[in-house]
Design a protein around this motif. Structure first.
Motif, PDB file in Angstrom:
ATOM      1  N   ILE A   1       0.869  -1.176   0.000  1.00 39.59           N
ATOM      2  CA  ILE A   1       0.000   0.000   0.000  1.00 39.59           C
ATOM      3  C   ILE A   1       0.905   1.225   0.000  1.00 39.59           C
ATOM      4  N   HIS A   2       0.848   1.999  -1.076  1.00 43.08           N
ATOM      5  CA  HIS A   2       1.708   3.173  -1.248  1.00 43.08           C
ATOM      6  C   HIS A   2       0.854   4.434  -1.174  1.00 43.08           C
ATOM      7  N   VAL A   3       1.286   5.363  -0.339  1.00 45.82           N
ATOM      8  CA  VAL A   3       0.602   6.648  -0.182  1.00 45.82           C
ATOM      9  C   VAL A   3       1.638   7.749  -0.337  1.00 45.82           C
ATOM     10  N   SER A   4       1.348   8.721  -1.187  1.00 45.09           N
ATOM     11  CA  SER A   4       2.306   9.785  -1.486  1.00 45.09           C
ATOM     12  C   SER A   4       1.713  11.155  -1.222  1.00 45.09           C
ATOM     13  N   ALA A   5       2.612  12.138  -1.209  1.00 41.39           N
ATOM     14  CA  ALA A   5       2.226  13.547  -1.099  1.00 41.39           C
ATOM     15  C   ALA A   5       3.324  14.371  -1.761  1.00 41.39           C
ATOM     16  N   HIS A   6       2.934  15.439  -2.432  1.00 46.58           N
ATOM     17  CA  HIS A   6       3.921  16.325  -3.045  1.00 46.58           C
ATOM     18  C   HIS A   6       4.409  17.335  -2.001  1.00 46.58           C
ATOM     19  N   ARG A   7       5.698  17.618  -2.052  1.00 47.98           N
ATOM     20  CA  ARG A   7       6.236  18.653  -1.160  1.00 47.98           C
ATOM     21  C   ARG A   7       5.456  19.953  -1.358  1.00 47.98           C
ATOM     22  N   PRO A   8       5.165  20.708  -0.315  1.00 46.67           N
ATOM     23  CA  PRO A   8       5.650  20.558   1.071  1.00 46.67           C
ATOM     24  C   PRO A   8       4.749  19.688   1.955  1.00 46.67           C
ATOM     25  N   ALA A   9       3.693  19.090   1.391  1.00 44.84           N
ATOM     26  CA  ALA A   9       2.856  18.202   2.199  1.00 44.84           C
ATOM     27  C   ALA A   9       3.685  17.008   2.656  1.00 44.84           C
ATOM     28  N   ARG A  10       3.256  16.365   3.732  1.00 45.07           N
ATOM     29  CA  ARG A  10       4.010  15.262   4.307  1.00 45.07           C
ATOM     30  C   ARG A  10       3.391  13.921   3.954  1.00 45.07           C
ATOM     31  N   GLU A  11       4.271  12.972   3.674  1.00 48.24           N
ATOM     32  CA  GLU A  11       3.831  11.599   3.436  1.00 48.24           C
ATOM     33  C   GLU A  11       3.543  10.916   4.771  1.00 48.24           C
ATOM     34  N   PRO A  12       2.745   9.863   4.803  1.00 48.85           N
ATOM     35  CA  PRO A  12       2.484   9.162   6.069  1.00 48.85           C
ATOM     36  C   PRO A  12       3.697   8.362   6.516  1.00 48.85           C
ATOM     37  N   ARG A  13       3.809   8.234   7.804  1.00 49.06           N
ATOM     38  CA  ARG A  13       4.844   7.378   8.395  1.00 49.06           C
ATOM     39  C   ARG A  13       4.136   6.413   9.327  1.00 49.06           C
ATOM     40  N   VAL A  14       3.582   5.397   8.728  1.00 48.69           N
ATOM     41  CA  VAL A  14       2.732   4.440   9.427  1.00 48.69           C
ATOM     42  C   VAL A  14       3.244   3.036   9.124  1.00 48.69           C
ATOM     43  N   PRO A  15       3.416   2.199  10.137  1.00 50.40           N
ATOM     44  CA  PRO A  15       3.838   0.822   9.884  1.00 50.40           C
ATOM     45  C   PRO A  15       2.898   0.118   8.906  1.00 50.40           C
ATOM     46  N   GLY A  16       3.467  -0.552   7.914  1.00 50.57           N
ATOM     47  CA  GLY A  16       2.671  -1.261   6.923  1.00 50.57           C
ATOM     48  C   GLY A  16       2.307  -0.432   5.711  1.00 50.57           C
ATOM     49  N   ILE A  17       2.646   0.856   5.729  1.00 48.24           N
ATOM     50  CA  ILE A  17       2.346   1.744   4.615  1.00 48.24           C
ATOM     51  C   ILE A  17       3.659   2.270   4.041  1.00 48.24           C
ATOM     52  N   HIS A  18       3.780   2.243   2.714  1.00 49.69           N
ATOM     53  CA  HIS A  18       4.951   2.813   2.040  1.00 49.69           C
ATOM     54  C   HIS A  18       4.649   4.287   1.749  1.00 49.69           C
ATOM     55  N   GLY A  19       5.238   5.171   2.522  1.00 51.85           N
ATOM     56  CA  GLY A  19       5.006   6.590   2.329  1.00 51.85           C
ATOM     57  C   GLY A  19       6.065   7.203   1.421  1.00 51.85           C
ATOM     58  N   HIS A  20       5.655   8.132   0.549  1.00 51.81           N
ATOM     59  CA  HIS A  20       6.578   8.774  -0.394  1.00 51.81           C
ATOM     60  C   HIS A  20       6.315  10.281  -0.404  1.00 51.81           C
ATOM     61  N   ARG A  21       7.396  11.063  -0.252  1.00 47.91           N
ATOM     62  CA  ARG A  21       7.276  12.510  -0.440  1.00 47.91           C
ATOM     63  C   ARG A  21       7.849  12.822  -1.812  1.00 47.91           C
ATOM     64  N   LEU A  22       6.986  13.231  -2.726  1.00 49.13           N
ATOM     65  CA  LEU A  22       7.371  13.425  -4.114  1.00 49.13           C
ATOM     66  C   LEU A  22       7.853  14.849  -4.367  1.00 49.13           C
ATOM     67  N   GLN A  23       8.519  15.026  -5.510  1.00 47.00           N
ATOM     68  CA  GLN A  23       9.003  16.344  -5.884  1.00 47.00           C
ATOM     69  C   GLN A  23       7.847  17.337  -6.000  1.00 47.00           C
ATOM     70  N   THR A  24       8.177  18.588  -5.800  1.00 44.44           N
ATOM     71  CA  THR A  24       7.170  19.633  -5.977  1.00 44.44           C
ATOM     72  C   THR A  24       6.722  19.624  -7.432  1.00 44.44           C
ATOM     73  N   ARG A  25       5.437  19.432  -7.630  1.00 49.20           N
ATOM     74  CA  ARG A  25       4.906  19.262  -8.977  1.00 49.20           C
ATOM     75  C   ARG A  25       3.404  19.465  -8.940  1.00 49.20           C
ATOM     76  N   SER A  26       2.846  19.950 -10.026  1.00 48.89           N
ATOM     77  CA  SER A  26       1.395  20.123 -10.068  1.00 48.89           C
ATOM     78  C   SER A  26       0.728  18.760  -9.918  1.00 48.89           C
ATOM     79  N   PRO A  27      -0.171  18.608  -8.976  1.00 43.42           N
ATOM     80  CA  PRO A  27      -0.834  17.310  -8.783  1.00 43.42           C
ATOM     81  C   PRO A  27      -1.634  16.901 -10.017  1.00 43.42           C
ATOM     82  N   ALA A  28      -1.760  15.598 -10.201  1.00 41.28           N
ATOM     83  CA  ALA A  28      -2.576  15.059 -11.291  1.00 41.28           C
ATOM     84  C   ALA A  28      -3.449  13.948 -10.727  1.00 41.28           C
ATOM     85  N   VAL A  29      -3.973  14.182  -9.551  1.00 44.47           N
ATOM     86  CA  VAL A  29      -4.706  13.148  -8.827  1.00 44.47           C
ATOM     87  C   VAL A  29      -6.086  12.928  -9.433  1.00 44.47           C
TER      88      VAL A  29
END
Length: 297
Positions: free
Chosen positions: A86-114
């Protein structure tokens, strides 16, 4: 399907008037800190159910990414015994999760395409998610996912979009994404079909046509062939059924196979056990059919 009403955050439950004592009742699990679920424990390969348990913890700016996003959008995952994360990401400056069992990623500053799934869950755009999987998946798994995006994704993705993403954000692991894109094609209907196609060309057989329409002498439609060699009238198709669960469908398929042969074609049916190991049995069956039809390497 996951019953989302049975998965909730402790914060929301308390705000709705529930007591902490009531949340400790028998049968209620804590899949993640601050989350309660009365649903059964999801299987390791049920990525949608596993993702549903994390949805109440998503914060503003966070979204499912990598293989999680692709799977939630319908793309094929690597086959068993691979277990997706389970991968959860966020673009800088937002913070990625740091939760056991979750792969958190802080991505480069970029326009979201969610995008949003049918359940309303935020997911990474499939083009970006495919590139992210370049750090996780083998070549053939990336090709299978690209085939899905080029064929069945809604809206369908163009190859130029994947190429542009690679050029803009960079390739990974010795150019695995560029190689995967070069091997991807429009038309495959299943990852097994993609893997069979790759297996055949790696063993020196000609590259087959994909989803080739066979018509009889009068131009009447007979069948759409998964992998076809029109020059030699050989069709190779993967059938992943372990046994005939639907006898009516099996009967229709058998009639279809007869119709293909009546047009003068050889129909090579590849089953699951033919693909085991290095797939030599599957390759041998198709090679022999081509040789009988006059093909020479």
């Amino acid at each position: 399907m996951v019953d989302e009403l049975r998965i909730f955050s402790v914060r929301d439950a308390i705000a709705a008037g529930r007591s902490r004592f009531a949340l400790r009742r028998v049968g209620v699990r804590t899949p993640y800190r601050g989350i309660r679920s009365s649903a059964g424990t999801p299987a390791s390969d049920d990525l949608q159910a596993r993702a549903a348990e994390y949805v109440p913890r998503l914060r503003i700016g966070q979204f499912f990414s990598h293989e999680t996003a692709l799977a939630l959008l319908g793309a094929p995952l690597p086959p068993y015994p691979y277990v997706p994360g389970i991968h959860v990401s966020a673009h800088r400056p937002a913070r990625e999760p740091r939760v056991p069992g979750i792969h958190g990623h802080r991505l480069q500053t970029r326009s979201p395409a969610v995008l949003s799934t049918s359940q309303g869950w935020p997911v990474e755009h499939p083009v970006r998610a495919w590139r992210q999987c370049g750090t996780l998946w083998r070549l053939d798994d990336l090709v299978a996912a690209a085939d899905f995006l080029l064929t069945d994704a809604r809206p369908r993705i163009e190859a130029d979009e994947l190429a542009t993403e690679i050029a803009r954000m960079g390739d990974t692991r010795g150019g695995v994404l560029t190689r995967a894109l070069g091997l991807s094609r429009y038309g495959p209907r299943s990852p097994s079909e993609t893997r069979l196609r790759l297996l055949l060309i790696r063993h020196g057989l000609p590259e087959p046509e994909i989803s080739w329409v066979l018509r009889d002498a009068n131009g009447v439609f007979v069948a759409e062939l998964d992998l076809a060699y029109p020059s030699w009238k050989v069709a190779a198709e993967y059938d992943g059924r372990v046994h005939a669960e639907d006898m009516r469908q099996f009967a229709r398929d058998a009639d279809r196979w007869d119709a293909i042969r009546e047009c003068g074609w050889q129909h090579v049916r590849i089953l699951f056990h033919h693909m085991r190991g290095d797939g030599a049995v599957a390759v041998g069956k198709v090679r022999e059919a081509l040789r009988c039809a006059g093909w020479r390497r």
